[in-house]
Enzyme design. Structure first.
Site, short mmCIF file in Angstrom:
data_model
loop_
_atom_site.label_atom_id
_atom_site.label_comp_id
_atom_site.label_asym_id
_atom_site.label_seq_id
_atom_site.Cartn_x
_atom_site.Cartn_y
_atom_site.Cartn_z
N ASP A 79 -35.61 -7.36 -34.16
CA ASP A 79 -36.67 -8.22 -34.71
C ASP A 79 -36.64 -8.20 -36.24
O ASP A 79 -36.51 -7.15 -36.85
CB ASP A 79 -38.02 -7.72 -34.20
CG ASP A 79 -39.11 -8.77 -34.32
OD1 ASP A 79 -38.77 -9.97 -34.32
OD2 ASP A 79 -40.29 -8.39 -34.40
N HIS A 172 -48.58 -11.37 -39.54
CA HIS A 172 -48.25 -10.06 -38.97
C HIS A 172 -49.30 -9.04 -39.38
O HIS A 172 -49.76 -9.06 -40.52
CB HIS A 172 -46.89 -9.57 -39.49
CG HIS A 172 -45.73 -10.40 -39.02
ND1 HIS A 172 -45.19 -11.38 -39.79
CD2 HIS A 172 -45.01 -10.35 -37.88
CE1 HIS A 172 -44.17 -11.92 -39.14
NE2 HIS A 172 -44.03 -11.32 -37.98
N GLY A 173 -49.63 -8.14 -38.46
CA GLY A 173 -50.53 -7.03 -38.81
C GLY A 173 -51.99 -7.42 -38.76
O GLY A 173 -52.36 -8.46 -38.21
N GLY A 202 -48.88 -12.33 -33.16
CA GLY A 202 -49.84 -12.56 -32.07
C GLY A 202 -51.02 -11.59 -32.10
O GLY A 202 -52.10 -11.91 -31.60
CO CO Z 1 -42.59 -11.06 -36.56
#
Ligand code: CO
Ligand code: CO
Length: 275
Positions: A79, A172-173, A202
């Site tokens: 990733d 993200h996060g 997500g």
């Molecule tokens: Co990502």
């Protein structure tokens, strides 16, 4: 069974659901996610960030071993690969797919780097996902650059990628502020872009938002932060704090938290019972 995420996504698109892509960093996380997938009969994509486990080749062998024993389709993806070397290490480690994130680069450089990697990866049957627009980090929505549909179409054509990560308002996060997903943009991207679409960030985006995104054509939903948060919640729970065997049960508690979040992601994706 071990399959390319491209195959899993193809079936998901035909049948109208999304494949959960879940972040793992070690064998404990890996087992937790696989147990959840087996129990819920869900296909699953495992995400490994180089920064979380730089011994990517060795870890790849562990994942392969367990994935081959699984009775549900399992894919493994490097990733946010940034360096060519990391992508090659992942391929050597048996990863079925790689995600190359050169989204912070200017368009032409992004295309050039990803295109080269697609050539290498496809030569050995490894799928490639890449990102256009930019999904920010640390929940900072001001870092986001939305994906431009016309650019996305030429990007897919020029690079030859198998899946496209799009920026439609997630991050993200842990979010600073409230995510405002651009569903009209997603609709346009889905109509124009010929490959499966991937949503990063997500975690914490909200169940309704995510379900809607999956229904509107997101075929791979990335969740990582929330899984680790699930582990942390169990460690902070009364039950753990008062457990006389706490030290010996540390990983069992973490596994419980990760499994809970993994199952939740499968439910949102509509992937339960599909394997
Ligand atoms: Co990502
Ligand atoms: Co939720």
């Amino acid at each position: 069974m071990l399959v390319s995420m491209i195959d899993s996504m193809k079936i998901a698109r035909e049948k109208g659901y999304c494949v959960p892509a879940l972040g793992i960093a070690n064998e404990h996380n890996l087992r937790a996610v696989l147990e959840a997938a087996e129990e819920k009969r869900s296909p699953v994509i495992l995400l490994v960030m180089y920064g979380n486990n730089p011994d990517i080749q060795y870890f790849g062998h562990i994942i392969t071993d367990l994935a081959l024993r699984a009775t549900v389709p399992v894919s493994m993806v490097l990733d946010h690969g940034e360096k060519y070397e990391h992508a090659i290490a992942a391929i050597r480690g048996g990863f079925t797919d790689i995600m190359m994130d050169r989204s912070a680069l200017p368009y032409e450089e992004n295309v050039a780097e990803v295109k080269e990697l697609v050539k290498v990866a496809h030569a050995v049957g490894v799928g490639v996902e890449a990102e256009l627009g930019h999904v920010g980090f640390l929940g900072d929505l001001s870092q986001n650059v939305f994906t431009v549909p016309s650019e996305a179409v030429s990007y897919v054509q020029e690079t030859g990628i198998d899946a496209l990560a799009v920026a439609i308002g997630t991050s993200h996060g842990k979010y600073k502020g409230k995510p405002d997903l651009q569903f009209d943009l997603l609709k346009e991207l889905r109509e124009k872009v010929p490959v499966p679409l991937v949503l990063h960030g997500g975690s914490g985006t909200g169940d309704d938002n995510l379900k809607k995104a999956c229904e509107m054509g997101i075929t791979k939903l990335n969740v990582a932060f929330e899984l680790y948060q699930g582990a942390l919640e169990e460690i902070r729970s009364e039950a753990f704090q008062n457990d006389p065997w706490a030290e010996y049960s540390l990983y069992a508690y973490m596994t419980k938290g990760i499994k809970r979040v993994a199952v939740h992601a499968m439910e949102i994706c509509g992937s339960v019972g599909r394997a």
